[in-house]
Design an enzyme around this catalytic site. Structure first.
Site, PDB file in Angstrom:
ATOM      1  CB  THR A 193       7.142   6.443   8.056  1.00 15.72           C
ATOM      2  OG1 THR A 193       7.869   7.060   9.131  1.00 15.72           O
ATOM      3  CG2 THR A 193       5.695   6.911   8.106  1.00 15.72           C
ATOM      4  CB  CYS A 237      -7.294   3.456  -9.501  1.00 17.90           C
ATOM      5  SG  CYS A 237      -6.370   4.990  -9.461  1.00 17.90           S
ATOM      6  CB  CYS A 263      -1.868   0.049   7.753  1.00 21.54           C
ATOM      7  SG  CYS A 263      -0.576  -0.882   8.575  1.00 21.54           S
ATOM      8  CG  HIS A 297      -9.152  -3.343  11.931  1.00 28.62           C
ATOM      9  ND1 HIS A 297      -8.513  -2.173  11.591  1.00 28.62           N
ATOM     10  CD2 HIS A 297      -8.463  -4.331  11.311  1.00 28.62           C
ATOM     11  CE1 HIS A 297      -7.488  -2.456  10.792  1.00 28.62           C
ATOM     12  NE2 HIS A 297      -7.439  -3.740  10.618  1.00 28.62           N
ATOM     13  CG  ASN A 348      -6.640   4.589  14.090  1.00 27.77           C
ATOM     14  OD1 ASN A 348      -6.655   5.662  14.664  1.00 27.77           O
ATOM     15  ND2 ASN A 348      -6.094   4.432  12.905  1.00 27.77           N
ATOM     16  CG  ASP A 399       0.903   8.050  18.220  1.00 26.08           C
ATOM     17  OD1 ASP A 399       0.466   8.934  17.458  1.00 26.08           O
ATOM     18  OD2 ASP A 399       0.887   6.834  17.933  1.00 26.08           O
TER      19      ASP A 399
END
Lengths: 521, 89
Positions: free
Chosen positions: A186, A476, A255, A127, A125, A117
């Site tokens: 992804t 938006c 996410c 939660h 991140n 990673d």
């Protein structure tokens, strides 16, 4: 290949070989103790050797206690635990899926856990990415994960690859693992991991989660070499067999955009660990360093588990939580990665000829409005301020120019704008501009005519009717949907006499340039 | 999970992105229907769903997957599911 990538590659290879060597030594020890045990009793498992006072046990004393609760399960026993200890699993992505998966795999006593990673821990991140904690924000996820995992169980070897995976790195590191866990986020990495796992002959578990939905598949299992397929040897499909075409880039939701409930992605990660543990102790996958370590399960059991593994498990956490198993077919006969007619090979991947970003496409930022149809956040802020006091005769914009009359027509100076916020209801509830109207883009999009009256639409119409407003502005989160909304409102004739514009850059720009206190969700 | 559909209908379930696109978790459609005609039926109901969702999704009939080009007949009482790939995690 340039020197830097060669250095990187060599480092990976050295790290891998060292880890492999260590595992080999440990195995040797294990086997030696096994042999000495067998020399004491002809049938090691069924007949207990006589107590001599100096017996060498295959596991350390602590290990019997630490792993006892799983070892006493039917089908696991000592052989299962020895297989788990000989196993090497690579987890790609230490996020929402990778964290819970790694925790349970470490807990179960997997011999070596590789983790790849390249990200650092962020506040948003926490939660769901349960290995990381508040004080680790800013640390590399890899380092944060190893710290937490070592405190759960110091026994496994933790091997880290603090970078995002590319085809060359993947081809270098996959061969030294028995099983790959795809915990990435992804489409590009999903196809990459699948292709390399197929080439290296490694089974892999692919899981994903978004909003309240999750998916899980065990793929390339068993990983039959291409040539054997002609002889009718059945083998599992790869990711490309299930999803030969990537989703259109502009429909891919992350996410960060779509949201995710922690327990949903947590369940999927835990399920990945469960499937991995079962594959290993049951003996249904080959272990690089496992030699001929037996399993307590009969061949027929692992055959039936094979059949069972050719399914996709979908989880839905909205409403009544449900799981469904969907039967998958075997390989596609025309799969470009894993069929007999495959066109993807290692050389092709190493050369960089397969560009995964191009294959999956790139989302192009929406650009449907001309400059004159958009306003900046500063301009919106000024318009709101000025109309609040309602006393300024003309409205200079940021460049000091007086806005032309058609910008505000048919209003008189100081009239407030109608603000249509097209984010969804949940985001609108977190923060919104005063007196703005919420018509979510996905709702607006589906309007065929303006008879589809909703409260928000009625409010918009009544404001238009009152006639004391200047301009309709759509806004938006980032400034994409708001552009599409302008066109849709025009099409529905929902601007009346007013001109309809969007707010360029949306609330992201609003926070950056106007209101520093705007919530950063 | 789902009740048996009334005579003359099959159930269609929408997962992940398909659920967002249709704003529905499931609905009833008229049976019988050829699988390769299903795309037209859905496109008529949900403008653009063909390209955005169906082109890359997994289609299943009674929990087994089928190719959209197949000449499979969806019969009354069947359960069809539209399962787009989820890639985040």
């Amino acid at each position: 290949m340039d020197a830097q990538s060669r250095i990187k590659q060599l480092r990976y290879q050295i790290a891998d070989h060292e880890a492999k060597l260590a595992t080999l030594k440990e195995q040797l020890l294990g086997l030696e103790s096994e042999v000495s045990r067998k020399s004491l009793a002809k049938t090691a498992i069924t007949i207990t050797p006589e107590y001599t006072g100096s017996r060498i046990w295959p596991l350390h004393a602590d290990e019997y206690t630490r792993y006892g609760r799983q070892m006493i399960l039917p089908g696991v026993g000592l052989p299962g635990q020895l297989r788990l200890r000989a196993a090497r699993i690579l987890i790609v992505g230490i996020g929402g899926l990778g964290c819970p998966a790694a925790m349970y795999l470490a807990g179960a006593g997997i011999g070596a856990l590789g983790m790849a990673d390249g990200d650092v821990v962020e506040l948003s991140n926490l939660h769901r990415q349960v290995l990381h904690s508040s004080e680790k924000v800013g640390l590399k996820k890899i380092d944060s994960a190893v710290m937490a995992l070592k405190s759960i169980n110091p026994d496994p070897k933790y091997i880290t690859y603090p970078e995002h995976l590319d085809p060359v790195t993947a081809l270098d590191i996959f061969p030294s693992y028995d099983l790959i866990l795809d915990c990435t986020d992804t489409p590009q990495t999903r196809y990459l991991i699948s292709d390399v796992a197929v080439l290296c002959g490694k089974p892999f578990i692919s899981a994903s989660a978004l909003k309240t939905d999750g998916q899980l598949m065990i793929l390339n299992h068993p990983p039959t070499p291409h040539l054997q397929q002609r002889n009718g040897v059945s083998s599992g499909p790869c990711y490309r067999c299930v999803f030969p075409r990537p989703p259109p880039a502009d429909s891919v939701v992350s996410c960060g955009e779509g949201g995710i409930l922690g327990p949903v992605v947590g369940i999927m990660g835990v399920l990945m660990a469960l499937e991995a543990i079962k594959l290993i102790y049951s003996g249904s996958i080959k272990l690089e360093n496992g030699g001929s370590l037996p399993s307590l399960l009969q061949a027929s059991d692992s055959q039936s588990s094979l059949k069972h593994s050719m399914t996709m498990l979908t989880a839905s956490g909205s409403g009544l939580s449900t799981f469904r198993s969907i039967r998958l077919k075997g390989k596609r006969t025309d799969c470009i990665a894993c069929s007999f007619n495959a066109t993807i090979d290692a050389k092709y991947l190493r050369s960089g000829s397969l560009d995964y970003a191009v294959f999956c496409g790139a989302a192009i930022p929406v650009s449907v409005l001309g400059k004159e149809e958009r306003i900046g956040v500063e301009e919106l802020s000024k318009h709101m301020q000025d109309s609040k006091h309602n006393s300024i005769p003309s409205l200079p914009n940021l460049n000091g120019h007086v806005l032309s009359s058609d910008h505000l027509a048919p209003s008189s100076p100081g009239r407030p704008p109608i603000i249509v916020d097209v984010r969804d209801e949940a985001q609108f509830s977190i923060c919104s501009l005063p007196r703005s109207i919420n018509i979510p883009w996905n709702v607006l999009q589906s309007y065929k005519n303006t008879h589809d009256d909703t409260d928000a639409l009625l409010e918009l119409k009544s404001q238009l009717k009152r006639g004391n407003y200047a301009n309709v502005y759509t806004i938006c989160r980032l400034g994409n949907d708001s552009q599409l909304a302008v066109r849709k409102l025009e099409q529905l004739n929902l601007g009346g006499q007013l001109s309809i514009k969007d707010v360029s850059g949306g609330f992201k720009a609003w926070k950056q340039n106007v209101d520093k206190d705007w919530p950063d969700y | 999970m789902s009740l048996k559909p009334p005579p003359g209908f099959f159930t269609i379930l929408y997962f992940a992105g398909a659920k967002d696109y249709t704003h529905k978790e499931k609905e009833l459609l008229e049976a019988p229907l050829e699988v390769n005609k299903l795309l037209d039926v859905l496109e008529k109901k949900y403008n653009g769903i063909g390209e955005k969702i169906l082109s890359s999704c997994l289609l299943t009939v009674n929990l087994g997957y089928v190719d959209t080009t197949e000449e499979t007949l969806i019969r009354e009482g069947d359960e069809v599911a539209i399962i787009p790939p989820v890639s985040s995690g």
